[in-house]
Design a protein around this motif. Sequence first.
Motif, PDB file in Angstrom:
ATOM      1  N   LEU A  90      65.609 -64.407 -14.332  1.00  0.00           N
ATOM      2  CA  LEU A  90      64.623 -64.426 -13.270  1.00  0.00           C
ATOM      3  C   LEU A  90      64.073 -63.025 -13.051  1.00  0.00           C
ATOM      4  O   LEU A  90      64.822 -62.041 -13.030  1.00  0.00           O
ATOM      5  CB  LEU A  90      65.261 -64.894 -11.964  1.00  0.00           C
ATOM      6  N   LYS A  91      62.759 -62.943 -12.849  1.00  0.00           N
ATOM      7  CA  LYS A  91      62.139 -61.675 -12.486  1.00  0.00           C
ATOM      8  C   LYS A  91      62.003 -61.652 -10.966  1.00  0.00           C
ATOM      9  O   LYS A  91      61.318 -62.495 -10.388  1.00  0.00           O
ATOM     10  CB  LYS A  91      60.766 -61.537 -13.140  1.00  0.00           C
ATOM     11  N   ALA A  92      62.687 -60.707 -10.333  1.00  0.00           N
ATOM     12  CA  ALA A  92      62.712 -60.652  -8.874  1.00  0.00           C
ATOM     13  C   ALA A  92      62.181 -59.311  -8.381  1.00  0.00           C
ATOM     14  O   ALA A  92      62.375 -58.274  -9.023  1.00  0.00           O
ATOM     15  CB  ALA A  92      64.137 -60.857  -8.360  1.00  0.00           C
ATOM     16  N   VAL A  93      61.516 -59.351  -7.243  1.00  0.00           N
ATOM     17  CA  VAL A  93      61.086 -58.144  -6.546  1.00  0.00           C
ATOM     18  C   VAL A  93      61.639 -58.207  -5.128  1.00  0.00           C
ATOM     19  O   VAL A  93      61.486 -59.223  -4.437  1.00  0.00           O
ATOM     20  CB  VAL A  93      59.553 -58.031  -6.504  1.00  0.00           C
ATOM     21  N   ALA A  94      62.303 -57.141  -4.716  1.00  0.00           N
ATOM     22  CA  ALA A  94      62.762 -57.013  -3.337  1.00  0.00           C
ATOM     23  C   ALA A  94      61.896 -55.969  -2.647  1.00  0.00           C
ATOM     24  O   ALA A  94      61.632 -54.899  -3.212  1.00  0.00           O
ATOM     25  CB  ALA A  94      64.232 -56.609  -3.296  1.00  0.00           C
ATOM     26  N   PHE A  95      61.444 -56.289  -1.446  1.00  0.00           N
ATOM     27  CA  PHE A  95      60.567 -55.391  -0.697  1.00  0.00           C
ATOM     28  C   PHE A  95      61.227 -55.045   0.628  1.00  0.00           C
ATOM     29  O   PHE A  95      61.685 -55.933   1.354  1.00  0.00           O
ATOM     30  CB  PHE A  95      59.215 -56.054  -0.420  1.00  0.00           C
ATOM     31  N   GLY A  96      61.270 -53.736   0.939  1.00  0.00           N
ATOM     32  CA  GLY A  96      61.784 -53.355   2.244  1.00  0.00           C
ATOM     33  C   GLY A  96      62.621 -52.097   2.232  1.00  0.00           C
ATOM     34  O   GLY A  96      62.431 -51.202   1.405  1.00  0.00           O
ATOM     35  N   GLU A  97      63.581 -52.067   3.143  1.00  0.00           N
ATOM     36  CA  GLU A  97      64.307 -50.842   3.424  1.00  0.00           C
ATOM     37  C   GLU A  97      65.335 -50.469   2.359  1.00  0.00           C
ATOM     38  O   GLU A  97      66.101 -51.320   1.896  1.00  0.00           O
ATOM     39  CB  GLU A  97      64.990 -50.937   4.802  1.00  0.00           C
ATOM     40  N   VAL A  98      65.301 -49.218   1.939  1.00  0.00           N
ATOM     41  CA  VAL A  98      66.410 -48.593   1.220  1.00  0.00           C
ATOM     42  C   VAL A  98      66.835 -47.399   2.067  1.00  0.00           C
ATOM     43  O   VAL A  98      65.992 -46.661   2.572  1.00  0.00           O
ATOM     44  CB  VAL A  98      66.036 -48.157  -0.208  1.00  0.00           C
ATOM     45  N   LEU A  99      68.147 -47.209   2.202  1.00  0.00           N
ATOM     46  CA  LEU A  99      68.621 -46.238   3.180  1.00  0.00           C
ATOM     47  C   LEU A  99      70.086 -45.911   2.919  1.00  0.00           C
ATOM     48  O   LEU A  99      70.711 -46.449   2.005  1.00  0.00           O
ATOM     49  CB  LEU A  99      68.448 -46.816   4.591  1.00  0.00           C
ATOM     50  N   TRP A 100      70.599 -45.041   3.740  1.00  0.00           N
ATOM     51  CA  TRP A 100      72.027 -44.733   3.721  1.00  0.00           C
ATOM     52  C   TRP A 100      72.707 -45.368   4.922  1.00  0.00           C
ATOM     53  O   TRP A 100      72.292 -45.151   6.062  1.00  0.00           O
ATOM     54  CB  TRP A 100      72.262 -43.222   3.748  1.00  0.00           C
ATOM     55  N   ASP A 101      73.718 -46.199   4.658  1.00  0.00           N
ATOM     56  CA  ASP A 101      74.602 -46.688   5.713  1.00  0.00           C
ATOM     57  C   ASP A 101      75.641 -45.598   5.980  1.00  0.00           C
ATOM     58  O   ASP A 101      76.414 -45.238   5.085  1.00  0.00           O
ATOM     59  CB  ASP A 101      75.317 -47.976   5.281  1.00  0.00           C
ATOM     60  N   VAL A 102      75.644 -45.065   7.184  1.00  0.00           N
ATOM     61  CA  VAL A 102      76.539 -43.953   7.526  1.00  0.00           C
ATOM     62  C   VAL A 102      77.728 -44.501   8.324  1.00  0.00           C
ATOM     63  O   VAL A 102      77.575 -44.963   9.462  1.00  0.00           O
ATOM     64  CB  VAL A 102      75.794 -42.875   8.339  1.00  0.00           C
ATOM     65  N   PHE A 103      78.903 -44.471   7.702  1.00  0.00           N
ATOM     66  CA  PHE A 103      80.139 -44.909   8.349  1.00  0.00           C
ATOM     67  C   PHE A 103      80.851 -43.693   8.943  1.00  0.00           C
ATOM     68  O   PHE A 103      80.367 -42.561   8.837  1.00  0.00           O
ATOM     69  CB  PHE A 103      81.039 -45.613   7.331  1.00  0.00           C
ATOM     70  N   ALA A 104      81.996 -43.907   9.532  1.00  0.00           N
ATOM     71  CA  ALA A 104      82.718 -42.819  10.189  1.00  0.00           C
ATOM     72  C   ALA A 104      83.073 -41.696   9.219  1.00  0.00           C
ATOM     73  O   ALA A 104      82.965 -40.507   9.552  1.00  0.00           O
ATOM     74  CB  ALA A 104      83.984 -43.365  10.853  1.00  0.00           C
ATOM     75  N   ASN A 105      83.460 -42.067   7.981  1.00  0.00           N
ATOM     76  CA  ASN A 105      83.965 -41.063   7.052  1.00  0.00           C
ATOM     77  C   ASN A 105      83.165 -40.924   5.767  1.00  0.00           C
ATOM     78  O   ASN A 105      83.518 -40.112   4.911  1.00  0.00           O
ATOM     79  CB  ASN A 105      85.426 -41.384   6.685  1.00  0.00           C
TER      80      ASN A 105
END
Length: 303
Positions: A7-22
């Motif tokens: 399947l050819k898929a495109v995802a659109f939206g947020e890319v980011l860093w999830d910042v946890f405690a450590n």
Amino acid sequence: MNNGKNLKAVAFGEVLWDVFANEKKIGGAPLNVALRMKTFGCEVAMISCVGNDEDGEAIISQVKNLGLETDTISKSEDFPTGLVNVTLNERGSASYEITYPSAWDKIVLNEFGKKIAFDADVLIYGSLVCRDEVSGKSLEELLQTQAYKVFDVNLRKPHYSYEMLEKLMHLADFIKFNDEELLEIADAMHSPYSGLEDNMNFIAEKTKVKAMCVTRGKHGALLMWEGKLYENGGYPVKVADTVGAGDSFLAALITSVLNGKDPQTAIDFACAVGALVAEAPGANPEISNSRIEDLMAQNKSII
């Protein structure tokens, strides 16, 4: 629809860093879905935007190493790469503090991204990216393509309106909710019902969408597909955190049903994948096919 494995898929939206405690880990719901679909053999591009900064370079490097098309991720000189502060409670359930504005709020489509999107079999998008007019307008353009449109409802207060959600649902071929999201949106649409199945039917009738799923945490999920309802009761695992579990569930489910798998097999498989992600820290742990098969085989009695 493509019934092959590629399947050819495109995802659109947020890319980011999830910042946890450590520590911090790459994330964003569309990126999580895209990365998991890639592990299932899909050809995947991620359309987004990062800042022209170290965080942005690191995201592009990691995403490229994981096999996604990254020439569709642009760089902003004016806005920083997105960060989300993640807080986990004693059960591993996550709450999120999402910085605004971030680069992914300002996604402008380039010609390469448009070409890939118009050639895609499936487009994955969420509600969070529509909190800003710039990215929202880019999504509107992508929703004119012929791709199978998968709307991943992702309610993060205060970043949505019911008017916007209803518009996105009307444009979708498939909608994914969690149980709380389904009930909140159905109530806003003046549903007279309280149960999940009744409200799935209510929203299907109102929006004319033909397929949807509802996740229920440790209690599994429901799938509406071609006029029938399928159910999985969940798989017992020790939860590390819930970050990304629903995203990997969606990736597994969409890849399965669009490749022509039996819907019951598809939702069983997707629930197993989601459970194994919840069992490991972070949104994108490695999961082997043998581990998925083992979990499904060990728990046939509860399905």
